[in-house]
Design a protein around this motif. Sequence first.
Motif, PDB file in Angstrom:
ATOM      1  N   THR A   1       1.612   6.771  -7.071  1.00 32.54           N
ATOM      2  CA  THR A   1       0.667   7.748  -7.382  1.00 32.54           C
ATOM      3  C   THR A   1       1.084   8.962  -7.596  1.00 32.54           C
ATOM      4  O   THR A   1       0.975   9.794  -8.599  1.00 32.54           O
ATOM      5  N   ARG A   2       1.899   9.400  -6.420  1.00 33.20           N
ATOM      6  CA  ARG A   2       2.510  10.590  -6.352  1.00 33.20           C
ATOM      7  C   ARG A   2       3.702  10.624  -7.641  1.00 33.20           C
ATOM      8  O   ARG A   2       3.410  11.765  -8.386  1.00 33.20           O
TER       9      ARG A   2
ATOM     10  N   THR B   1       1.014  -1.277   0.191  1.00 42.17           N
ATOM     11  CA  THR B   1      -0.113   0.191  -0.071  1.00 42.17           C
ATOM     12  C   THR B   1       0.799   1.221   0.060  1.00 42.17           C
ATOM     13  O   THR B   1       0.424   2.276  -0.889  1.00 42.17           O
ATOM     14  N   THR B   2       2.024   1.276   0.719  1.00 41.81           N
ATOM     15  CA  THR B   2       2.871   2.397   0.850  1.00 41.81           C
ATOM     16  C   THR B   2       3.431   2.380  -0.675  1.00 41.81           C
ATOM     17  O   THR B   2       3.626   3.890  -1.282  1.00 41.81           O
TER      18      THR B   2
ATOM     19  N   TYR C   1      -6.738   6.337  -7.501  1.00 44.88           N
ATOM     20  CA  TYR C   1      -6.735   5.201  -6.421  1.00 44.88           C
ATOM     21  C   TYR C   1      -6.574   3.688  -6.984  1.00 44.88           C
ATOM     22  O   TYR C   1      -6.427   3.686  -8.060  1.00 44.88           O
ATOM     23  N   TRP C   2      -5.850   3.152  -6.137  1.00 47.49           N
ATOM     24  CA  TRP C   2      -5.787   1.659  -6.429  1.00 47.49           C
ATOM     25  C   TRP C   2      -6.811   0.741  -5.977  1.00 47.49           C
ATOM     26  O   TRP C   2      -7.577   1.022  -4.864  1.00 47.49           O
TER      27      TRP C   2
ATOM     28  N   GLN D   1       1.000   4.060  -2.810  1.00 46.80           N
ATOM     29  CA  GLN D   1       0.802   5.575  -2.836  1.00 46.80           C
ATOM     30  C   GLN D   1       1.830   6.332  -3.221  1.00 46.80           C
ATOM     31  O   GLN D   1       1.467   7.345  -4.005  1.00 46.80           O
TER      32      GLN D   1
END
Length: 235
Positions: free
Chosen positions: A21-22, A14-15, A35-36, A18
Amino acid sequence: MQILIIGCEYTGKTTLAQGITRWHEEMMGPIAYPYWHDHFVLPNVGQGPDSQAENEAIIELLKTVPSLVEKFQRFQFLYHLQPHLLRGDDFFLVNWYYADAVYGPLYYGDFKSSWEPGHQWLAQFVEHEVKALVPEMLLTLVKASPDVIRERMHRNPLPNCPIKESDIEIVLDRFEEHFTNSLFDAKITIDTTNLTVEQTLKDFVHRAEPFLRSVDRQRILNHQVLQQTKSVDSP
């Protein structure tokens, strides 16, 4: 980009998602769906504001009617096989059908004894379909040492964690096995054992670069030109 991240809990999936995405927004601009899809590991199926209530309801339902595990998971996997999702510019998932293939035979209630071969069949069926629709899907295995996973588990326990501490080695081995046997050509491994969050993202970007699609490379160039144009036009 089409990215499928897989791996045991507490490896940092998850990290990393994120961070990707950035990075994606910095390199290509905002994505259509920022979002995932990270709701495939029972009982954690919610991603919205009501996710905790949804998860608790799923837990009770699966206790009452264990056979719904197979039906619910089959719905989730096949729903996300829709071509309009897979063929979009960006489609990001965490564990998807791999979660069922690994966790199903270990944990999914009384129904697992009769459905166990089905977990593997369903995963193979979905993967054949994804391979045909999105041959450039980037499969990313995120892993860490068992000791590090145990330390993270104790330091930051997740609600409704689907794995038992005693099974960590088994879960890691099964994800590794499925990764090795995957049909996808684009595959990378990220080991977060000794990496910071920033180093993990940097490692992903480095390893993923050779597998960027031509359309993604063009989007990066277009975004660079757009940013340069905005910079020149700014007073």
